[in-house]
Design an enzyme around this catalytic site. Structure first.
Site, mmCIF file in Angstrom:
data_model
loop_
_atom_site.group_PDB
_atom_site.id
_atom_site.type_symbol
_atom_site.label_atom_id
_atom_site.label_comp_id
_atom_site.label_asym_id
_atom_site.label_seq_id
_atom_site.Cartn_x
_atom_site.Cartn_y
_atom_site.Cartn_z
ATOM 1 N N GLU A 1 -0.541 -5.244 6.125
ATOM 2 C CA GLU A 1 0.803 -5.352 5.531
ATOM 3 C C GLU A 1 1.637 -6.389 6.277
ATOM 4 O OE1 GLU A 1 1.193 -0.783 3.823
ATOM 5 O OE2 GLU A 1 2.031 -1.250 5.770
ATOM 6 N N THR B 1 0.846 -1.203 0.000
ATOM 7 C CA THR B 1 0.000 0.000 0.000
ATOM 8 C C THR B 1 0.881 1.253 0.000
ATOM 9 O OG1 THR B 1 -1.709 -1.168 1.223
ATOM 10 C CG2 THR B 1 -1.774 1.231 1.349
ATOM 11 N N GLY B 2 0.408 2.286 -0.697
ATOM 12 C CA GLY B 2 1.136 3.555 -0.701
ATOM 13 C C GLY B 2 1.486 3.961 -2.117
ATOM 14 N N SER B 3 2.167 5.104 -2.235
ATOM 15 C CA SER B 3 2.435 5.637 -3.580
ATOM 16 C C SER B 3 3.448 4.776 -4.335
ATOM 17 C CB SER B 3 2.924 7.084 -3.472
ATOM 18 O OG SER B 3 4.065 7.170 -2.637
ATOM 19 N N THR B 4 4.434 4.209 -3.635
ATOM 20 C CA THR B 4 5.415 3.351 -4.320
ATOM 21 C C THR B 4 4.738 2.047 -4.751
ATOM 22 O OG1 THR B 4 6.985 4.271 -2.717
ATOM 23 C CG2 THR B 4 7.820 2.597 -4.217
ATOM 24 N N ALA C 1 8.031 1.467 2.265
ATOM 25 C CA ALA C 1 8.268 1.644 3.708
ATOM 26 C C ALA C 1 8.453 3.132 3.982
ATOM 27 C CB ALA C 1 9.509 0.881 4.155
ATOM 28 N N GLY D 1 3.428 1.958 7.874
ATOM 29 C CA GLY D 1 2.140 2.348 8.425
ATOM 30 C C GLY D 1 1.797 3.800 8.190
ATOM 31 N N GLY D 2 2.651 4.503 7.422
ATOM 32 C CA GLY D 2 2.333 5.891 7.089
ATOM 33 C C GLY D 2 0.980 6.008 6.408
ATOM 34 N N GLY D 3 0.611 4.971 5.673
ATOM 35 C CA GLY D 3 -0.706 4.947 5.012
ATOM 36 C C GLY D 3 -1.761 4.269 5.863
HETATM 37 C C1 5RP Z 1 1.450 2.202 4.145
HETATM 38 C C2 5RP Z 1 2.916 2.017 4.182
HETATM 39 C C3 5RP Z 1 3.694 2.522 3.022
HETATM 40 O O1 5RP Z 1 4.461 1.475 2.509
HETATM 41 C C4 5RP Z 1 4.588 3.626 3.469
HETATM 42 O O2 5RP Z 1 3.802 4.621 4.107
HETATM 43 C C5 5RP Z 1 5.370 4.237 2.304
HETATM 44 O O3 5RP Z 1 4.510 4.951 1.484
HETATM 45 P P1 5RP Z 1 4.968 5.649 0.140
HETATM 46 O O4 5RP Z 1 5.320 4.533 -0.815
HETATM 47 O O5 5RP Z 1 3.756 6.420 -0.296
HETATM 48 O O6 5RP Z 1 6.135 6.531 0.435
HETATM 49 O O7 5RP Z 1 3.478 1.479 5.097
HETATM 50 O O8 5RP Z 1 0.843 1.803 5.340
#
Ligand code: 5RP
Length: 220
Positions: free
Chosen positions: A103, A28-31, A83, A95-97
């Site tokens: 996950e 999950t997330g932009s990457t 991450a 967990g930023g998202g």
């Molecule tokens: C979501 C996550 C993401 O992997 C993490 O926040 C990185 O996000 P991004 O790829 O947008 O930088 O742990 O819960």
């Protein structure tokens, strides 16, 4: 290259770890979103995916990629996810998202965890990024008091509910010198569902997007 270009570059490099005819875990997330978009081009090669969030499941489905229930899928060949921080031992903060619980489950059910990050996520010591912790709502105050005993400064993530119906506390001021130990200790606090430290099951491979190309690292 800007940060988005670095993310896209590592996401595309992760396609190499997708094994034909298997079910894979998707983060999950932009990457991870860039990975999903790249996966769409080879979707005929895989049996399906297990998503770590509703948002990723929706994106996968929008590309016509099969999304399965983990209980039906069984063991997964690989899990690909981003991450918020990664150290030299491939311990992570995630967990930023807000998707950390699913996950951690999907990573745990996968033979290999490939972490995809731009170089800004690489740190010597985890903890500058506020540590996300998923908590059962009725335990919010109790868990917050316990986290203060660990030297942390918890803050409720406002207006956010996880896919599991819980809250997130983002914890500042933790200098995480022993990630595996702290992960286990925090996991023992009643009311905590999941701690965003991924050290007891770290990544196996890190694909790091740098200005000079993709650097591949393995857990030491
Ligand atoms: C979501 C996550 C993401 O992997 C993490 O926040 C990185 O996000 P991004 O790829 O947008 O930088 O742990 O819960």
């Amino acid at each position: 290259m800007n940060q988005d270009e670095l993310k896209k570059q590592v996401a595309e490099a992760a396609i190499e770890y997708v094994e034909t005819g298997t079910v894979i875990g998707v983060g999950t997330g932009s990457t991870a979103n860039y990975f999903i978009d790249a996966l769409a081009r080879i979707k005929g090669r895989i049996e399906g995916t297990v998503a770590s969030s509703v948002a990723s499941a929706d994106r996968l489905k929008s590309h016509g990629i099969a999304v399965m229930d983990l209980n039906q899928a069984g063991q997964l060949s690989v899990y690909v996810d981003g991450a918020d921080e990664v150290d030299d031992y491939l311990h992570l903060i995630k967990g930023g998202g807000g998707a950390l619980t699913r996950e951690k489950i999907v990573a745990g059910a996968s033979d290999k965890f490939v972490c995809i990050c731009d170089e800004s996520k690489l740190v010597k010591v985890l903890g500058t990024f506020p540590l996300p912790i998923e908590v059962i709502p009725m335990a919010q105050s109790y868990v917050a008091r316990e986290l203060v005993k660990f030297g942390g400064r918890p803050e409720l993530r406002q207006g956010f509910t996880t896919d599991n119906g819980n809250i997130i506390l983002d914890v500042r001021d933790l200098e995480i010198l022993e990630p595996g130990k702290l992960e286990s200790e925090l996991n023992n606090i009643p009311g905590i569902v999941t701690v965003g430290i991924f050290a007891n099951r770290p990544a196996d491979v890190l694909l790091l997007g740098t200005g000079k190309g993709v650097e591949t690292r393995s857990a030491p």
